[in-house]
Scaffold this active site. Structure first.
Site, short mmCIF file in Angstrom:
data_model
loop_
_atom_site.label_atom_id
_atom_site.label_comp_id
_atom_site.label_asym_id
_atom_site.label_seq_id
_atom_site.Cartn_x
_atom_site.Cartn_y
_atom_site.Cartn_z
CG LEU A 70 -1.98 -1.08 1.29
CD1 LEU A 70 -2.72 -1.02 2.62
CD2 LEU A 70 -2.96 -0.97 0.13
N GLY A 71 2.03 1.18 0.56
CA GLY A 71 2.90 2.35 0.63
C GLY A 71 4.13 2.05 1.45
N GLY A 76 9.30 1.83 7.32
CA GLY A 76 8.92 0.53 6.82
C GLY A 76 7.87 0.59 5.74
NE ARG A 77 9.68 -2.00 1.03
CZ ARG A 77 10.57 -2.80 0.46
NH1 ARG A 77 10.47 -4.10 0.63
NH2 ARG A 77 11.56 -2.31 -0.24
CB VAL A 78 1.66 0.19 4.95
CG1 VAL A 78 0.26 -0.19 5.40
CG2 VAL A 78 2.33 1.11 5.98
CE LYS A 93 4.81 2.29 10.37
NZ LYS A 93 4.51 3.48 11.18
CG ASP A 191 6.13 12.08 11.07
OD1 ASP A 191 6.61 13.01 10.37
OD2 ASP A 191 6.25 10.89 10.76
#
Length: 353
Positions: A70-71, A76-78, A93, A191
């Site tokens: 997803l992104g 990290g990555r999702v 995630k 953030d």
């Protein structure tokens, strides 16, 4: 920069009763500060979050298949996943750990989202801390992030209209209001950016990614001192130069995102002329004169916005990105002003008189 929110009716000033708070003990005492705890983690289950086996999440994501990606971000990555136990679609995630700091961010996010409950914050379903694996399981957002809707619109989706942009800004502001106004200890998100605002059905915004969240100052403290972390362009200048973090740091970031929503421009874009590389630095002088305001509107809005509403939204953004943090509004002022704007729903096709 405009001096205040005087263009809004006074009836809209006041505290907000719809903000709910959780995380305090039943006796009203403050829970222990989670920041200092050992981030290496154990298998201890944290209240409100389910513990997943790593193999179950491998199965849920198709072995972290690129097709389910997803992104990706700095931590990290999702992936999109489907839980094998009940078929629920989730977002998984997978953190890219870098020593103890990566573990600290993992633990911070689990603890924060286990303690913080609000309709404009993402729901943490569970986590996995098995061995060297660090994964977080969230509710899935089929509409993705605000960032994608501004800059990389999904196929078949129209550009966000004016009413939707204000609705998103208001909902995200309410999420920050909940964090800043916690009675036991304010929380600074640290953030706040378009990629960390996820959109549920109906473009209902929720703040995500609490790995950098920090407990804020209390009592007579004006700030907390911490290592500078965040995303370039969104961080308040005084935080970058001094490491002094306060709720006003989040207010600055909020103003940046509001400018992005209004203008459709990225916070930093080196493909633009040099004087326009940084959105805030380029917009600041234009925000001093309301005669410039219409030139700041996103062309994709195609002039379909209320002129007064545009001026008021830009006034809010200008105050939020003020260079002097003491001149920035509190989050409840922002919510109040946006609540008023949201109530003045714009009709691009008014009925004939």
């Amino acid at each position: 920069m405009g001096g205040c929110f005087s263009c809004f009716p006074s009836m809209y000033w006041g505290p907000h009763s719809d903000v709910t708070v959780s995380g305090a003990g039943s006796d009203g005492t403050r829970r222990e500060d989670p920041v200092g705890r050992d981030a290496a983690g154990s298998g201890t289950e944290i209240s409100g979050a389910q513990v997943f086996r790593y193999q179950d999440l491998v199965l849920a994501t198709g072995n972290f298949s690129p097709e389910n990606l997803l992104g990706r971000g700095g931590f990290g990555r999702v992936y999109r996943g489907r839980l094998p136990t009940n078929g629920q679609v989730v977002a998984v995630k997978q953190l890219d750990l870098s020593g103890q700091q990566g573990n600290a961010e993992f633990l911070m996010e689990v603890l924060m989202l286990s303690l913080l409950k609000h309709q404009h914050l993402v729901t943490l379903i569970g986590y996995c801390g098995e061995g060297q694996h660090r994964l977080l399981v969230y509710e899935h957002f089929p509409l993705g992030s605000l960032e994608k809707h501004i800059y990389d619109r999904p196929p078949g989706r129209d550009p966000l209209d004016w009413n939707t942009r204000i609705k998103i800004a208001l909902g995200a502001a309410k999420g920050l209001e909940y964090l800043h106004n916690r009675p036991d200890h304010p929380v600074i998100f640290r953030d706040y950016k378009t990629s960390n605002i996820l959109l549920a059905e109906g473009y209902f915004p929720k703040l995500s990614d609490f790995g950098l969240a920090k407990l804020g100052p209390t009592g007579d403290q004006s700030h907390v001192s911490t290592r500078v972390m965040g995303t370039y362009g969104y961080c308040a200048p005084e935080y970058v130069t001094s490491g002094h973090l306060a709720p006003t740091s989040d207010i600055y970031s909020f103003g940046v995102v509001l400018l992005e929503l209004i203008t459709g421009l990225k916070v930093v874009d080196y493909s633009r002329p040099p004087e326009q590389h940084n959105l805030v630095l380029w917009a600041r002088p234009l925000l001093l004169d309301h005669n410039n305001f219409q030139t700041l509107a996103d062309p994709l809005l195609a002039q379909r916005f209320p002129r007064r509403g545009l001026y008021q939204a830009l006034a809010i953004a200008a105050m939020c990105v003020h260079e002097d943090p003491n001149q920035r509004p509190g989050i409840w002022h922002v919510v109040t002003a946006l609540t008023y704007l949201d109530a003045q729903e714009y009709n691009p096709n008014p009925p004939p008189i």
